[in-house]
Design a protein around this motif. Structure first.
Motif, short mmCIF file in Angstrom:
data_model
loop_
_atom_site.label_atom_id
_atom_site.label_comp_id
_atom_site.label_asym_id
_atom_site.label_seq_id
_atom_site.Cartn_x
_atom_site.Cartn_y
_atom_site.Cartn_z
N PRO A 87 -3.95 -1.60 -8.42
CA PRO A 87 -3.54 -1.12 -7.10
C PRO A 87 -3.85 -2.18 -6.05
O PRO A 87 -4.49 -3.20 -6.34
CB PRO A 87 -4.40 0.13 -6.91
CG PRO A 87 -5.62 -0.12 -7.74
CD PRO A 87 -5.14 -0.90 -8.94
N ARG A 108 1.91 7.09 -6.74
CA ARG A 108 0.70 7.83 -7.11
C ARG A 108 1.06 8.98 -8.06
O ARG A 108 1.99 9.73 -7.81
CB ARG A 108 0.01 8.39 -5.88
CG ARG A 108 -1.25 9.20 -6.20
CD ARG A 108 -1.93 9.71 -4.95
NE ARG A 108 -2.50 8.61 -4.17
CZ ARG A 108 -3.16 8.80 -3.01
NH1 ARG A 108 -3.30 10.02 -2.53
NH2 ARG A 108 -3.66 7.76 -2.36
N ASP A 130 2.09 1.85 -3.48
CA ASP A 130 1.06 2.53 -4.26
C ASP A 130 1.10 4.04 -4.02
O ASP A 130 0.99 4.84 -4.95
CB ASP A 130 -0.33 2.01 -3.88
CG ASP A 130 -0.64 0.66 -4.51
OD1 ASP A 130 0.11 0.24 -5.41
OD2 ASP A 130 -1.64 0.03 -4.10
N LYS A 140 3.71 1.82 -13.23
CA LYS A 140 3.14 1.13 -12.08
C LYS A 140 3.92 -0.16 -11.81
O LYS A 140 4.47 -0.78 -12.72
CB LYS A 140 1.67 0.78 -12.33
CG LYS A 140 0.79 1.99 -12.65
CD LYS A 140 0.70 2.96 -11.48
CE LYS A 140 -0.21 4.14 -11.83
NZ LYS A 140 -0.25 5.13 -10.72
N GLN A 164 0.83 -1.20 0.00
CA GLN A 164 0.00 0.00 0.00
C GLN A 164 0.87 1.25 0.00
O GLN A 164 0.55 2.25 -0.66
CB GLN A 164 -0.93 -0.01 1.21
CG GLN A 164 -2.05 -1.03 1.11
CD GLN A 164 -2.79 -1.23 2.43
OE1 GLN A 164 -2.27 -0.93 3.50
NE2 GLN A 164 -4.01 -1.73 2.35
#
Length: 214
Positions: free
Chosen positions: A93, A83, A79, A88, A76
């Motif tokens: 996500p 952002r 991620d 990615k 997390q």
């Protein structure tokens, strides 16, 4: 025979380790119910690795490297760090985003094993991320069905060598005595989930009847 019992037979660990978890606390912390077959698998095996494929992430142990909540929290944060960027790390996500990923296993080679949280928990597909590149593999069955296929060479995952390929590589390895080479088979290698220095997580899981070291 249940799927978990079949997996236990395949990897040579038919005696349950009796790993008990306060699932209500874990699921409250994570914000979701977890698949039932994962709970049964974790309770049977506890912390440990399924050689040569992955280490199982379990809840409630001291070692953050194999603790499922700590692994999800780490991804997390990834991620958050990515952002707004076009690049990615994963194709989706991580949870709690709709359809987000939850890791349940990783390997020393860098592969990550996830659920993709679409539909009911017991129907979540498995997604395997490679160590390098974007060649992700998705399996639409449940976790234990995926593992049975993985451990019996029924799945064709482009970036994971098959057991037959691993056996061939062992035979060609000059550092291994050819007379000692055996067919590579999946096996379970247990550990206790401990952490040897300060910074360990609070332990909220335990063994009722540990088969470790048998």
């Amino acid at each position: 025979m249940s799927q978990v019992e079949d997996i236990a037979r395949i990897v040579g660990w038919e005696r349950s380790r009796g790993f008990t978890v306060d699932w209500q606390v874990i699921e409250s912390d994570m914000g979701t119910v977890l698949p039932q077959d994962y709970k049964e698998l974790a309770e049977h095996f506890g912390p440990g690795g399924f050689d040569p494929f992955f280490t199982l992430l379990v809840p409630g142990v001291a070692n953050p490297a194999v603790e499922i909540r700590r692994n999800l929290a780490r991804w997390q944060k990834v991620d958050e760090d990515y952002r707004g960027r076009s690049k990615k790390v994963t194709p989706f996500p991580h949870f709690p985003h709709p359809g987000g990923l939850i890791p349940w296993g990783n390997s020393e080679h860098g592969e990550i094993y996830y659920w993709r949280t679409v539909g009911k928990p017991d129907e979540w597909p498995v997604l395997v991320a490679p160590a390098v590149g974007q060649d992700f593999y998705e399996y639409q069955g449940g976790m234990t069905d995926f593992l049975r296929g993985l451990f019996t060479d029924r799945l064709d995952i482009p970036f994971l060598p098959s057991l037959a390929q691993l056996s061939e590589e062992a035979e060609l390895n000059p550092d291994i005595d050819i007379d000692e080479v055996e067919e590579v088979r999946p096996e379970f290698l247990p550990h206790d989930g401990s952490w040897p220095y300060e910074g360990a997580l609070p332990v909220i899981a335990c063994f009722e009847s540990d088969g470790f070291g048998d």
